[in-house]
Design a protein around this motif. Structure first.
Motif, PDB file in Angstrom:
ATOM      1  N   GLN A  93       0.796  -1.217   0.000  1.00 58.40           N
ATOM      2  CA  GLN A  93       0.000   0.000   0.000  1.00 58.40           C
ATOM      3  C   GLN A  93       0.835   1.276   0.000  1.00 58.40           C
ATOM      4  O   GLN A  93       0.345   2.346  -0.366  1.00 58.40           O
ATOM      5  CB  GLN A  93      -0.944   0.012   1.212  1.00 58.40           C
ATOM      6  CG  GLN A  93      -2.108  -0.956   1.093  1.00 58.40           C
ATOM      7  CD  GLN A  93      -3.136  -0.736   2.193  1.00 58.40           C
ATOM      8  OE1 GLN A  93      -2.891   0.002   3.143  1.00 58.40           O
ATOM      9  NE2 GLN A  93      -4.279  -1.392   2.078  1.00 58.40           N
ATOM     10  N   SER A  94       2.083   1.172   0.393  1.00 57.65           N
ATOM     11  CA  SER A  94       2.927   2.368   0.436  1.00 57.65           C
ATOM     12  C   SER A  94       3.337   2.853  -0.955  1.00 57.65           C
ATOM     13  O   SER A  94       3.891   3.957  -1.088  1.00 57.65           O
ATOM     14  CB  SER A  94       4.178   2.094   1.270  1.00 57.65           C
ATOM     15  OG  SER A  94       5.041   1.194   0.588  1.00 57.65           O
ATOM     16  N   LEU A  95       3.105   2.009  -1.978  1.00 53.37           N
ATOM     17  CA  LEU A  95       3.503   2.346  -3.356  1.00 53.37           C
ATOM     18  C   LEU A  95       5.000   2.614  -3.464  1.00 53.37           C
ATOM     19  O   LEU A  95       5.442   3.454  -4.254  1.00 53.37           O
ATOM     20  CB  LEU A  95       2.726   3.570  -3.876  1.00 53.37           C
ATOM     21  CG  LEU A  95       1.202   3.489  -3.894  1.00 53.37           C
ATOM     22  CD1 LEU A  95       0.615   4.784  -4.447  1.00 53.37           C
ATOM     23  CD2 LEU A  95       0.719   2.309  -4.712  1.00 53.37           C
ATOM     24  N   ASN A  96       5.773   1.836  -2.734  1.00 50.52           N
ATOM     25  CA  ASN A  96       7.206   2.105  -2.690  1.00 50.52           C
ATOM     26  C   ASN A  96       8.009   0.813  -2.880  1.00 50.52           C
ATOM     27  O   ASN A  96       8.471   0.234  -1.903  1.00 50.52           O
ATOM     28  CB  ASN A  96       7.555   2.785  -1.356  1.00 50.52           C
ATOM     29  CG  ASN A  96       8.958   3.346  -1.344  1.00 50.52           C
ATOM     30  OD1 ASN A  96       9.528   3.633  -2.394  1.00 50.52           O
ATOM     31  ND2 ASN A  96       9.527   3.475  -0.160  1.00 50.52           N
ATOM     32  N   PRO A  97       8.146   0.373  -4.154  1.00 49.23           N
ATOM     33  CA  PRO A  97       7.703   1.036  -5.380  1.00 49.23           C
ATOM     34  C   PRO A  97       6.424   0.399  -5.939  1.00 49.23           C
ATOM     35  O   PRO A  97       5.859  -0.507  -5.345  1.00 49.23           O
ATOM     36  CB  PRO A  97       8.872   0.772  -6.321  1.00 49.23           C
ATOM     37  CG  PRO A  97       9.296  -0.628  -5.930  1.00 49.23           C
ATOM     38  CD  PRO A  97       9.084  -0.718  -4.434  1.00 49.23           C
ATOM     39  N   TYR A  98       6.039   0.887  -7.135  1.00 48.20           N
ATOM     40  CA  TYR A  98       5.032   0.197  -7.946  1.00 48.20           C
ATOM     41  C   TYR A  98       5.472   0.293  -9.399  1.00 48.20           C
ATOM     42  O   TYR A  98       6.380   1.057  -9.739  1.00 48.20           O
ATOM     43  CB  TYR A  98       3.627   0.753  -7.735  1.00 48.20           C
ATOM     44  CG  TYR A  98       3.418   2.215  -8.065  1.00 48.20           C
ATOM     45  CD1 TYR A  98       2.702   2.598  -9.203  1.00 48.20           C
ATOM     46  CD2 TYR A  98       3.901   3.233  -7.236  1.00 48.20           C
ATOM     47  CE1 TYR A  98       2.475   3.943  -9.493  1.00 48.20           C
ATOM     48  CE2 TYR A  98       3.673   4.572  -7.520  1.00 48.20           C
ATOM     49  CZ  TYR A  98       2.963   4.923  -8.656  1.00 48.20           C
ATOM     50  OH  TYR A  98       2.741   6.250  -8.937  1.00 48.20           O
ATOM     51  N   TYR A  99       4.856  -0.516 -10.256  1.00 51.90           N
ATOM     52  CA  TYR A  99       5.325  -0.662 -11.630  1.00 51.90           C
ATOM     53  C   TYR A  99       4.163  -0.420 -12.588  1.00 51.90           C
ATOM     54  O   TYR A  99       3.056  -0.899 -12.370  1.00 51.90           O
ATOM     55  CB  TYR A  99       5.915  -2.059 -11.838  1.00 51.90           C
ATOM     56  CG  TYR A  99       7.089  -2.342 -10.924  1.00 51.90           C
ATOM     57  CD1 TYR A  99       8.388  -2.054 -11.320  1.00 51.90           C
ATOM     58  CD2 TYR A  99       6.884  -2.871  -9.645  1.00 51.90           C
ATOM     59  CE1 TYR A  99       9.467  -2.292 -10.473  1.00 51.90           C
ATOM     60  CE2 TYR A  99       7.956  -3.106  -8.791  1.00 51.90           C
ATOM     61  CZ  TYR A  99       9.246  -2.817  -9.213  1.00 51.90           C
ATOM     62  OH  TYR A  99      10.306  -3.036  -8.362  1.00 51.90           O
ATOM     63  N   CYS A 100       4.444   0.328 -13.652  1.00 49.40           N
ATOM     64  CA  CYS A 100       3.391   0.797 -14.543  1.00 49.40           C
ATOM     65  C   CYS A 100       3.640   0.310 -15.971  1.00 49.40           C
ATOM     66  O   CYS A 100       4.764   0.403 -16.486  1.00 49.40           O
ATOM     67  CB  CYS A 100       3.328   2.316 -14.537  1.00 49.40           C
ATOM     68  SG  CYS A 100       3.153   3.036 -12.879  1.00 49.40           S
ATOM     69  N   ASP A 111       6.754   1.525 -20.087  1.00 54.10           N
ATOM     70  CA  ASP A 111       6.869   0.809 -18.821  1.00 54.10           C
ATOM     71  C   ASP A 111       7.885   1.526 -17.947  1.00 54.10           C
ATOM     72  O   ASP A 111       8.951   1.936 -18.407  1.00 54.10           O
ATOM     73  CB  ASP A 111       7.257  -0.656 -19.030  1.00 54.10           C
ATOM     74  CG  ASP A 111       8.420  -0.850 -19.990  1.00 54.10           C
ATOM     75  OD1 ASP A 111       8.755   0.091 -20.737  1.00 54.10           O
ATOM     76  OD2 ASP A 111       9.008  -1.937 -20.000  1.00 54.10           O
ATOM     77  N   PHE A 112       7.531   1.706 -16.690  1.00 51.33           N
ATOM     78  CA  PHE A 112       8.407   2.452 -15.793  1.00 51.33           C
ATOM     79  C   PHE A 112       8.144   2.058 -14.345  1.00 51.33           C
ATOM     80  O   PHE A 112       7.104   1.491 -14.007  1.00 51.33           O
ATOM     81  CB  PHE A 112       8.230   3.964 -15.977  1.00 51.33           C
ATOM     82  CG  PHE A 112       6.822   4.472 -15.823  1.00 51.33           C
ATOM     83  CD1 PHE A 112       6.378   5.004 -14.625  1.00 51.33           C
ATOM     84  CD2 PHE A 112       5.937   4.442 -16.892  1.00 51.33           C
ATOM     85  CE1 PHE A 112       5.087   5.489 -14.482  1.00 51.33           C
ATOM     86  CE2 PHE A 112       4.628   4.927 -16.761  1.00 51.33           C
ATOM     87  CZ  PHE A 112       4.205   5.450 -15.553  1.00 51.33           C
ATOM     88  N   LYS A 113       9.119   2.362 -13.528  1.00 48.36           N
ATOM     89  CA  LYS A 113       9.040   2.134 -12.094  1.00 48.36           C
ATOM     90  C   LYS A 113       8.647   3.440 -11.428  1.00 48.36           C
ATOM     91  O   LYS A 113       9.111   4.506 -11.838  1.00 48.36           O
ATOM     92  CB  LYS A 113      10.405   1.661 -11.577  1.00 48.36           C
ATOM     93  CG  LYS A 113      10.447   1.186 -10.141  1.00 48.36           C
ATOM     94  CD  LYS A 113      11.851   0.654  -9.827  1.00 48.36           C
ATOM     95  CE  LYS A 113      11.950   0.057  -8.444  1.00 48.36           C
ATOM     96  NZ  LYS A 113      13.314  -0.488  -8.186  1.00 48.36           N
ATOM     97  N   ALA A 114       7.779   3.363 -10.414  1.00 48.95           N
ATOM     98  CA  ALA A 114       7.267   4.581  -9.808  1.00 48.95           C
ATOM     99  C   ALA A 114       7.353   4.505  -8.286  1.00 48.95           C
ATOM    100  O   ALA A 114       7.397   3.416  -7.691  1.00 48.95           O
ATOM    101  CB  ALA A 114       5.830   4.823 -10.240  1.00 48.95           C
ATOM    102  N   TYR A 115       7.338   5.687  -7.693  1.00 51.79           N
ATOM    103  CA  TYR A 115       7.397   5.838  -6.239  1.00 51.79           C
ATOM    104  C   TYR A 115       6.332   6.846  -5.810  1.00 51.79           C
ATOM    105  O   TYR A 115       5.737   7.535  -6.653  1.00 51.79           O
ATOM    106  CB  TYR A 115       8.788   6.309  -5.824  1.00 51.79           C
ATOM    107  CG  TYR A 115       9.904   5.370  -6.203  1.00 51.79           C
ATOM    108  CD1 TYR A 115      10.290   4.346  -5.354  1.00 51.79           C
ATOM    109  CD2 TYR A 115      10.555   5.501  -7.431  1.00 51.79           C
ATOM    110  CE1 TYR A 115      11.313   3.462  -5.707  1.00 51.79           C
ATOM    111  CE2 TYR A 115      11.573   4.628  -7.799  1.00 51.79           C
ATOM    112  CZ  TYR A 115      11.946   3.605  -6.926  1.00 51.79           C
ATOM    113  OH  TYR A 115      12.948   2.738  -7.284  1.00 51.79           O
ATOM    114  N   PRO A 116       6.068   6.951  -4.514  1.00 48.58           N
ATOM    115  CA  PRO A 116       5.033   7.889  -4.058  1.00 48.58           C
ATOM    116  C   PRO A 116       5.249   9.308  -4.590  1.00 48.58           C
ATOM    117  O   PRO A 116       6.366   9.722  -4.887  1.00 48.58           O
ATOM    118  CB  PRO A 116       5.159   7.833  -2.532  1.00 48.58           C
ATOM    119  CG  PRO A 116       5.695   6.463  -2.258  1.00 48.58           C
ATOM    120  CD  PRO A 116       6.634   6.176  -3.396  1.00 48.58           C
ATOM    121  N   ASN A 117       4.124  10.012  -4.700  1.00 43.98           N
ATOM    122  CA  ASN A 117       4.118  11.409  -5.168  1.00 43.98           C
ATOM    123  C   ASN A 117       4.565  11.537  -6.623  1.00 43.98           C
ATOM    124  O   ASN A 117       5.200  12.519  -7.015  1.00 43.98           O
ATOM    125  CB  ASN A 117       4.988  12.293  -4.263  1.00 43.98           C
ATOM    126  CG  ASN A 117       4.520  12.270  -2.821  1.00 43.98           C
ATOM    127  OD1 ASN A 117       3.323  12.392  -2.545  1.00 43.98           O
ATOM    128  ND2 ASN A 117       5.450  12.084  -1.886  1.00 43.98           N
TER     129      ASN A 117
END
Length: 216
Positions: A93-100, A111-117
């Motif tokens: 749930q922290s979205l640290n990380p998530y993948y798009c 395609d990319f790796k993402a972090y909060p904010n």
């Protein structure tokens, strides 16, 4: 949290996308999509997924006879302002990380790796040997099919038992009188944000892999 059950198919479905489209009939059909920020009706979106304990096969069928692809020569800039479908996978749930994964109607993937904010790492890519993408355009609809290996989901810490925390989305660009294209943002799960935003913990649901054997 919303749950979509991913049906199990035997390993003989390895070439499901290319060779066995009839096997999609065994998949559960998800059509529960809408835009919380736009009252206009949206055209039908049909999402399906199946797995064979080694790969997950995803399929979007989107009713649309007027798709838009931005003409920019920069691939990511073009995809980012084109009709597309999206899958996000998060580790927690922290979205640290998530993948798009964002795929347009011409089989291009951003395609990319993402972090909060909304901190995005576009230097990251899903390992190419563990993903496949195919888009097909027809007169009144388009189809996007995606294959992802279970191994890559495990290595990215995205598989929790037989569950994957997943966001399922669509961006539809509509031509205005000014000849500009304005997006309508469409989602499976309402993130309950005042403005369109998929990059939030409340926009995710669960994929449940049925009959999943963890140690295959």
């Amino acid at each position: 949290m919303k749950i979509y059950k991913v049906k199990y198919l035997k390993k003989s479905s390895e070439n499901l996308i290319k060779d066995n489209p009839k096997k999609w009939k065994k998949a559960n059909t998800l059509i529960d999509f809408y835009s919380p920020w736009d009252s206009k009706p949206i055209k039908k979106i049909e999402f399906k997924a199946v797995h064979n304990n080694e790969k997950i096969f995803f399929r979007f069928k989107v009713d649309d006879k007027d798709t838009y692809t931005h003409p920019s020569r920069d691939k990511n800039e073009s995809i980012n302002t084109s009709d597309r479908v999206e899958l996000f996978f998060r580790t927690n749930q922290s979205l640290n990380p998530y993948y798009c994964l964002e795929i347009d109607t011409t089989s291009r993937i951003m395609d990319f790796k993402a972090y909060p904010n909304k901190k995005f790492d576009f230097n990251w890519n899903w390992p190419s040997e563990h993903i496949g993408v195919k888009s097909t355009k027809k007169d009144t609809y388009f189809v996007v099919e995606i294959t992802i290996s279970i191994q890559s989901l495990k290595e990215l810490s995205l598989l929790n038992g037989n569950f994957i925390e997943t966001g399922i989305y669509r961006a539809k660009y509509i031509k205005e009188k000014s000849d500009t294209y304005i997006p309508t943002w469409i989602t499976w799960v309402d993130p309950t944000t005042p403005e369109p935003n998929f990059h939030t913990q409340n926009s995710f649901g669960l994929l449940e892999l049925e009959d999943f054997i963890k140690n295959v």
